[in-house]
Motif scaffolding. Structure first.
Motif, PDB file in Angstrom:
ATOM      1  N   TYR A 121       0.812  -1.220   0.000  1.00 43.59           N
ATOM      2  CA  TYR A 121       0.000   0.000   0.000  1.00 43.59           C
ATOM      3  C   TYR A 121       0.850   1.276   0.000  1.00 43.59           C
ATOM      4  O   TYR A 121       0.676   2.139  -0.881  1.00 43.59           O
ATOM      5  CB  TYR A 121      -0.973   0.017   1.181  1.00 43.59           C
ATOM      6  CG  TYR A 121      -2.031  -1.051   1.171  1.00 43.59           C
ATOM      7  CD1 TYR A 121      -2.472  -1.642  -0.008  1.00 43.59           C
ATOM      8  CD2 TYR A 121      -2.616  -1.481   2.356  1.00 43.59           C
ATOM      9  CE1 TYR A 121      -3.450  -2.622  -0.008  1.00 43.59           C
ATOM     10  CE2 TYR A 121      -3.596  -2.464   2.373  1.00 43.59           C
ATOM     11  CZ  TYR A 121      -4.004  -3.040   1.189  1.00 43.59           C
ATOM     12  OH  TYR A 121      -4.975  -4.015   1.207  1.00 43.59           O
ATOM     13  N   PRO A 122       1.752   1.469   0.964  1.00 41.51           N
ATOM     14  CA  PRO A 122       2.524   2.722   0.946  1.00 41.51           C
ATOM     15  C   PRO A 122       3.428   2.861  -0.271  1.00 41.51           C
ATOM     16  O   PRO A 122       3.718   3.979  -0.713  1.00 41.51           O
ATOM     17  CB  PRO A 122       3.337   2.660   2.246  1.00 41.51           C
ATOM     18  CG  PRO A 122       3.376   1.215   2.620  1.00 41.51           C
ATOM     19  CD  PRO A 122       2.082   0.637   2.138  1.00 41.51           C
ATOM     20  N   VAL A 125       1.098   4.022  -3.163  1.00 38.21           N
ATOM     21  CA  VAL A 125       0.669   5.400  -2.942  1.00 38.21           C
ATOM     22  C   VAL A 125       1.819   6.368  -3.204  1.00 38.21           C
ATOM     23  O   VAL A 125       1.687   7.342  -3.950  1.00 38.21           O
ATOM     24  CB  VAL A 125       0.126   5.570  -1.504  1.00 38.21           C
ATOM     25  CG1 VAL A 125      -0.173   7.048  -1.226  1.00 38.21           C
ATOM     26  CG2 VAL A 125      -1.132   4.736  -1.303  1.00 38.21           C
ATOM     27  N   SER A 132       0.594   8.703   2.014  1.00 38.79           N
ATOM     28  CA  SER A 132       0.057   7.624   2.837  1.00 38.79           C
ATOM     29  C   SER A 132      -0.350   8.150   4.202  1.00 38.79           C
ATOM     30  O   SER A 132       0.377   8.924   4.830  1.00 38.79           O
ATOM     31  CB  SER A 132       1.100   6.519   3.013  1.00 38.79           C
ATOM     32  OG  SER A 132       1.340   5.840   1.807  1.00 38.79           O
TER      33      SER A 132
END
Length: 363
Positions: A121-122, A125, A132
């Motif tokens: 995820y980070p 992003v 994030s």
């Protein structure tokens, strides 16, 4: 080696602070019987019918895949009760997540997600210019939905809920998600990442279909990598409402879903294959329960996992525990000084995990 020319290319400054994805550690090839339980892979090979479909598809490997994946999207649309145009495919659900970020997140826009959660995820992003906003999970490894709702600002464009949560294991209920969605502005996209849905207790699994029908800002993320055993072929998808689905099609890599991957995914949806996959899922759930019960008997207090893995919240002892296990033939996935994840794998590997966990406590 000849001298390399001087590189004077200009890279994006954000790459300097971007975290690197750390894959699961492979089992060493040193003559010892070893098991890799660090990547949440299926212990089962693809079902025979799926393998046959992949082999047959290779006769057309000299052609580009069907970029629209019409047959597969039609089958998935029927499965989810949506128009095929609402299915967005790519190389695994992580790639679809990247498409989602590209479609809705601009420079400086925020993405809220639980932490620790899926490690990509980070990276996704940050690599696309977003910001994030990680919200710590609770002491029991669950999403802190109240804190996540409070973290939403005017800059928030996307919220990701990973359920069951990787790597901690707990899941969200339909009631929890509905209560959370009531606090989210309807222009903010909420992604339900259900990569591990098939391993959840069927009696309490999230009512995703109803949630999707009721909320125009919800998108579903799924993968064929886990239960279906197609991690090496890379294919996953999103179920989105029409406007977002069109946006996903605009930003995805053309021809991302390969010929063998499409064939394998389509074959995985056949009723007889689904029956075999259901039996495999039940076996993994049973093994997970057995392992968790054995660990509890040793005195471990672990998060209540609904995935195909268990999580040891060992804090600063995490690296040492992973090394302890590796020396005894088990490759685990350590997350810095936060915890260690172990996949529910072959029975022999699961037995070894219990043995190692017990030995660790008795040191």
């Amino acid at each position: 080696m000849s001298d390399q020319p001087l590189e004077n290319v200009r890279l994006r400054p954000t790459l300097e602070t971007l975290p690197a994805y750390v894959p699961g550690k492979p089992a060493a090839d040193d003559g010892m019987t070893r098991y890799k339980v660090s990547s949440n892979e299926s212990p089962f090979p693809p079902v025979d019918a799926v393998r046959d479909a992949v082999v047959a598809s290779l006769d057309g490997a000299h052609r580009y895949p069907d970029a629209s994946a019409l047959e597969l999207r039609a089958a998935l649309g029927e499965k989810h009760g949506v128009d095929p145009s609402q299915i967005a495919l790519s190389t695994g659900s992580v790639a679809v997540s990247g498409d989602l970020v590209r479609a809705v997140v601009g420079e400086g826009d925020e993405v809220v997600f639980a932490w620790r959660s899926f490690e990509a995820y980070p990276i996704l992003v940050g690599s696309h210019g977003g910001v994030s906003v990680p919200v710590p999970v609770t002491a029991s490894g669950e999403h802190d939905l109240e804190a996540m709702a409070a973290a939403i600002t005017d800059r928030t464009r996307l919220v990701v809920l990973c359920t069951p949560n990787n790597p901690t294991g707990p899941s969200l209920s339909t009631e929890q998600v509905e209560e959370f969605l009531a606090q989210v502005p309807d222009h903010v996209v909420v992604a339900l990442d259900e990569a591990y849905r098939e391993f959840h207790d069927p009696a309490t699994v999230l009512g995703t279909a109803g949630i999707f029908r009721r909320h125009g800002n919800v998108v579903l993320l799924r993968t064929f990598s886990k239960l279906q055993g197609l991690a090496g072929l890379r294919i996953g998808y999103a179920v989105a409402h029409p406007r977002l689905a069109r946006a996903l099609s605009q930003v995805t890599v053309p021809f991302g879903a390969s010929v063998p991957a499409q064939a394998a995914a389509l074959a995985s949806l056949h009723p007889e294959v689904q029956e075999e996959l259901a039996r495999r899922a039940e076996w993994i759930r049973s093994e997970r329960s057995r392992v968790l019960a054995a660990l509890a008997a040793q005195g471990w207090a672990l998060p209540a996992s609904q995935g195909n893995f268990v999580y040891f919240p060992l804090g600063k002892d995490s690296p040492a525990f992973a090394e302890f296990a590796d020396a005894r033939g088990l490759a685990l996935r350590a997350y810095g000084i936060e915890g260690v994840r172990a996949t529910i794998a072959e029975q022999e590997a699961n037995d070894l995990l219990v043995e190692i966990a017990g030995a660790w406590r008795e040191r």
